[in-house]
Design a protein around this motif. Structure first.
Motif, PDB file in Angstrom:
ATOM      1  N   ASP A 177       0.814  -1.304   0.062  1.00  0.00           N
ATOM      2  CA  ASP A 177      -0.049   0.271   0.164  1.00  0.00           C
ATOM      3  C   ASP A 177       0.915   1.155  -0.050  1.00  0.00           C
ATOM      4  N   ALA A 178       2.048   1.058   0.604  1.00  0.00           N
ATOM      5  CA  ALA A 178       2.963   2.270   0.628  1.00  0.00           C
ATOM      6  C   ALA A 178       3.604   2.627  -0.893  1.00  0.00           C
ATOM      7  N   LEU A 179       3.596   1.398  -1.684  1.00  0.00           N
ATOM      8  CA  LEU A 179       3.883   1.712  -3.005  1.00  0.00           C
ATOM      9  C   LEU A 179       2.600   2.262  -3.822  1.00  0.00           C
ATOM     10  N   VAL A 180       1.570   1.997  -3.485  1.00  0.00           N
ATOM     11  CA  VAL A 180       0.343   2.520  -4.144  1.00  0.00           C
ATOM     12  C   VAL A 180       0.314   3.867  -3.925  1.00  0.00           C
ATOM     13  N   VAL A 181       0.492   4.308  -2.703  1.00  0.00           N
ATOM     14  CA  VAL A 181       0.172   5.781  -2.194  1.00  0.00           C
ATOM     15  C   VAL A 181       1.400   6.761  -3.078  1.00  0.00           C
ATOM     16  N   ALA A 182       2.598   5.951  -3.044  1.00  0.00           N
ATOM     17  CA  ALA A 182       3.731   6.656  -3.802  1.00  0.00           C
ATOM     18  C   ALA A 182       3.447   6.876  -5.151  1.00  0.00           C
ATOM     19  N   ASP A 183       2.910   5.631  -5.793  1.00  0.00           N
ATOM     20  CA  ASP A 183       2.524   5.681  -7.107  1.00  0.00           C
ATOM     21  C   ASP A 183       1.611   6.774  -7.572  1.00  0.00           C
ATOM     22  N   GLN A 184       0.563   6.886  -6.751  1.00  0.00           N
ATOM     23  CA  GLN A 184      -0.497   7.622  -6.819  1.00  0.00           C
ATOM     24  C   GLN A 184       0.063   9.288  -6.712  1.00  0.00           C
ATOM     25  N   ALA A 185       0.862   9.388  -6.057  1.00  0.00           N
ATOM     26  CA  ALA A 185       1.738  10.531  -5.563  1.00  0.00           C
ATOM     27  C   ALA A 185       2.548  11.026  -6.706  1.00  0.00           C
ATOM     28  N   LYS A 186       2.877  10.127  -7.941  1.00  0.00           N
ATOM     29  CA  LYS A 186       3.591  10.307  -8.948  1.00  0.00           C
ATOM     30  C   LYS A 186       4.970  10.101  -8.625  1.00  0.00           C
ATOM     31  N   PHE A 187       5.330   9.554  -7.773  1.00  0.00           N
ATOM     32  CA  PHE A 187       6.886   9.382  -7.589  1.00  0.00           C
ATOM     33  C   PHE A 187       7.343   8.152  -8.917  1.00  0.00           C
ATOM     34  N   ASP A 188       8.636   8.288  -9.073  1.00  0.00           N
ATOM     35  CA  ASP A 188       9.131   7.430  -9.982  1.00  0.00           C
ATOM     36  C   ASP A 188       9.620   6.010  -9.754  1.00  0.00           C
ATOM     37  N   VAL A 189      10.139   6.284  -8.595  1.00  0.00           N
ATOM     38  CA  VAL A 189      10.794   5.151  -7.921  1.00  0.00           C
ATOM     39  C   VAL A 189      10.606   5.038  -6.534  1.00  0.00           C
ATOM     40  N   PHE A 190      10.660   4.021  -5.864  1.00  0.00           N
ATOM     41  CA  PHE A 190      10.647   3.498  -4.403  1.00  0.00           C
ATOM     42  C   PHE A 190      11.891   2.876  -3.981  1.00  0.00           C
ATOM     43  N   ASN A 191      12.475   3.506  -3.065  1.00  0.00           N
ATOM     44  CA  ASN A 191      13.695   2.957  -2.634  1.00  0.00           C
ATOM     45  C   ASN A 191      13.783   2.360  -1.282  1.00  0.00           C
ATOM     46  N   ALA A 192      14.318   1.170  -0.903  1.00  0.00           N
ATOM     47  CA  ALA A 192      14.404   0.556   0.498  1.00  0.00           C
ATOM     48  C   ALA A 192      15.827   0.181   0.786  1.00  0.00           C
ATOM     49  N   LEU A 193      16.123  -0.048   2.014  1.00  0.00           N
ATOM     50  CA  LEU A 193      17.567  -0.658   2.193  1.00  0.00           C
ATOM     51  C   LEU A 193      17.261  -1.864   2.984  1.00  0.00           C
ATOM     52  N   THR A 194      18.223  -2.835   2.772  1.00  0.00           N
ATOM     53  CA  THR A 194      18.157  -4.166   3.589  1.00  0.00           C
ATOM     54  C   THR A 194      18.353  -4.070   4.923  1.00  0.00           C
ATOM     55  N   LEU A 195      17.215  -3.448   5.610  1.00  0.00           N
ATOM     56  CA  LEU A 195      17.271  -3.206   7.069  1.00  0.00           C
ATOM     57  C   LEU A 195      16.138  -3.520   7.817  1.00  0.00           C
ATOM     58  N   MET A 196      15.963  -3.139   9.083  1.00  0.00           N
ATOM     59  CA  MET A 196      14.501  -3.396   9.512  1.00  0.00           C
ATOM     60  C   MET A 196      14.008  -4.846   9.109  1.00  0.00           C
ATOM     61  N   ASP A 197      12.705  -4.962   8.875  1.00  0.00           N
ATOM     62  CA  ASP A 197      12.303  -6.260   8.342  1.00  0.00           C
ATOM     63  C   ASP A 197      12.169  -6.333   6.650  1.00  0.00           C
TER      64      ASP A 197
END
Ligand SMILES: CCCCCCCCCCCCCC(=O)SCCNC(=O)CCNC(=O)[C@H](O)C(C)(C)COP(=O)(O)OP(=O)(O)OC[C@H]1O[C@@H](n2cnc3c(N)ncnc32)[C@H](O)[C@@H]1OP(=O)(O)O
Length: 541
Positions: free
Chosen positions: A472-492
């Motif tokens: 859902d975070a990806l969906v919200v970001a997509d709707q807000a017209k972001f080009d890419v969604f980044n994440a690191l190999t941390l937390m879960d």
């Protein structure tokens, strides 16, 4: 909080020269696929050999069978590394690979690495774990805090044409100066294709958390015309590292204009921010950097989830993999237009949620070896103050919005059961005629009550819930017209990356602690075997 340093481009298994799809197969008129960046996995043995000799050159001091073995290990392990990587990239990757051994003092290369890296004239003098020290028996400081009377009352002298300045972030003109310094000179990727472009609003949010000190926003100006030519900042943070709580500073935005590089100004800035922290009774710090210094406490890899495929191809952030086409890629990364958890109570976080979010954050972050402890005021600042003003406009954003935070409120009990957040950090696209900005979202903190259900991990319930949330975070970001969604190999994050279609990037982020010893924390998928609920729980902005 911190930055990419550099949140690198996505590394994709691209088509080989001799294996190009025909125009028909690639969707007729679909444009070019890159043919010059095959990944290690797809390299022909010829390419492997060529790479091996490059590595062999770097590994000169190690000989014979040991060299061969090391080269093979490197080739096998650094999946994301490209075959055309330059010597520095290979060297950096090699250092990462051997980090654990180097830290433990076990590696044959430990001594050689020290020599290779030029001995770190500055860092060798600092209270940081030096290469090859091995794991400490007990966590704790390296140097005891200095009593106030031993603290220097004046900064180091700068060369005569320059002067120290405290930058007043409340003054829009000075905030703009920091913005302009960073937007022209801050972190770039290896090929100088992208450079971070933190907005002024983001910098204000990042630099003014509760209890911040204006003295920790340090600049260097040209004496004659007051031009800002260098900057470094700290903000207060309470860290839990394993069982110990540390009052520390989070150091970020170290920047020297390009013309003044390699003149040893960075150590002067670091010493001065250290002095300023010491004057406030702080002797520890956390910072992240793409560069490899003595000695990371952990290393994470960047992963990237494509949202706006055509633009990512245009700016060469990503490439069309072998056996795919532009059209297929667009379809592959398509997301629903509304978040799926809406019916279960997903909505934007509001002031009334602060107490509950604070409590959930605190309990959830206990899962990790290292995480920031946040007061209710810090939660309010970190999760609410970056949301911009006014209503969400048709572009999916509010004026000045740098942060997106969503909670799930149980419709029956009204209890907040989950939250997720991400922030906006665009990069300037350097030298592209069609696009000047790459709009990137970065996964920030999240938490879920599912973690506290019996058998949550063993049954897979936790992973499923996190997958639903981050999707859902990806969906919200997509709707807000972001080009890419980044994440690191941390937390879960690690188990979620593949199912949510993130691809490995070529950027690594090293985590460092100043004046604090602890054994290395898991951080890198595959290498350290980072497991959910352990390792790094600090997201730097
Ligand atoms: C108690 C409180 C403590 C507070 C302090 C905690 C420590 C905080 C540490 C800072 C955390 C910052 C977190 C971020 O913001 S990381 C982001 C860093 N910024 C950039 O990458 C922006 C673009 N680059 C630049 O502006 C310059 O290249 C910088 C300013 C980075 C270096 O300028 P320059 O290229 O002109 O070099 P020099 O001749 O002046 O100096 C060379 C020396 O500086 C060491 N160096 C180079 N890059 C970094 C780096 N990123 N972290 C730490 N040290 C670094 C280098 O190893 C060498 O030392 P040694 O190898 O010889 O020993």
């Amino acid at each position: 909080m911190s930055s990419q340093k550099v949140k690198g481009k996505q590394v994709i298994d691209t088509a080989d020269d001799d294996n190009e799809l025909s125009a028909d197969e690639s969707g007729g008129s679909e444009p070019e696929r890159s043919t010059n960046e095959p990944s290690v996995q797809t390299s022909s043995s010829k390419k492997k050999k060529k790479k091996k000799s490059k590595l062999a050159k770097i590994l000169n001091p190690v000989s014979g069978a040991a060299e061969d073995k090391l080269v093979e290990t490197v080739l096998e392990n650094i999946k994301a590394e490209r075959a055309d990587a330059d010597e520095d990239t290979v060297r950096a990757a090699l250092q990462q690979l051997n980090l654990k051994d180097v830290v433990a003092g076990k590696s044959d290369l430990a001594g050689k690495n020290q020599k290779d890296t030029g001995g770190h004239k500055f860092w060798a003098t600092q209270p940081v774990p030096q290469y090859g020290e091995g794991s400490p028996e007990e966590d704790g400081y390296i140097e005891p805090p200095k009593p106030p009377e031993e603290l220097k009352q004046r900064p180091d002298l700068l060369p005569k044409d320059f002067e120290w300045a405290t930058v007043d972030i409340d003054d829009p003109a000075q905030l703009k100066e920091v913005y302009e310094l960073l937007s022209a000179n801050y972190v770039e990727d290896d090929d100088a294709s992208f450079r971070f472009n933190y907005s002024a609003g983001f910098l204000k949010w990042a630099l003014q958390p509760p209890g911040y000190y204006k003295e920790w926003h340090l600049g260097v100006r040209v004496a004659a015309n007051k031009k800002l030519v260098a900057f470094i900042s700290g903000v207060p943070v309470t860290l839990r590292v394993r069982q110990k709580e540390i009052k520390a500073s989070e150091i970020n935005f170290l920047c020297v204009i390009k013309k003044l590089r390699h003149k040893r100004l960075a150590p002067v800035l670091i010493r001065e921010v250290t002095r300023q922290c010491n004057l406030k009774g702080i002797s520890q710090a956390i910072y992240t950097a793409g560069v490899f210094l003595p000695t990371p406490v952990s290393t994470c890899r960047y992963y990237h989830r494509s949202l706006n495929v055509p633009k990512l191809l245009d700016v060469k952030f990503t490439y069309i993999p072998r056996n795919s086409t532009r059209a297929r890629m667009i379809l592959q990364y398509k997301l629903p237009s509304t978040p799926e958890l809406t019916a279960s109570g997903l909505r934007e976080m509001e002031e009334r949620d602060v107490e509950q979010v604070s409590d959930l954050y605190k309990r959830y972050m206990d899962r990790f070896d290292m995480s920031p402890l946040m007061t209710v005021e810090e939660v309010r600042h970190n999760f609410l103050s970056g949301k911009g003003t006014g209503e969400i406009d048709p572009s999916g954003r509010r004026e000045g919005q740098v942060l997106w935070v969503y909670v799930v409120e149980d419709p029956g009990t009204k209890k907040i059961t989950d939250f997720f957040s991400f922030f906006s950090l665009p990069s300037s696209v350097i030298g592209n005629i069609k696009h000047s900005v790459l709009d990137a979202a970065y996964l920030y903190y999240y938490a879920t009550e599912t973690a506290f259900e019996p058998q949550a991990e063993e049954s897979g319930a936790l992973k499923r819930r996190l997958e639903d949330l981050i999707k859902d975070a990806l969906v919200v970001a997509d709707q807000a017209k972001f080009d890419v969604f980044n994440a690191l190999t941390l937390m879960d994050n690690v188990p979620l990356l593949e199912p949510l279609k993130f691809g490995a990037g070529d950027g690594l982020l090293n985590y460092y602690l100043y004046n604090w010893r602890t054994s290395p924390l898991a951080g890198m998928e595959g290498r350290d075997g980072v497991k959910p609920g352990q390792g790094v729980g600090v997201v730097m902005i």
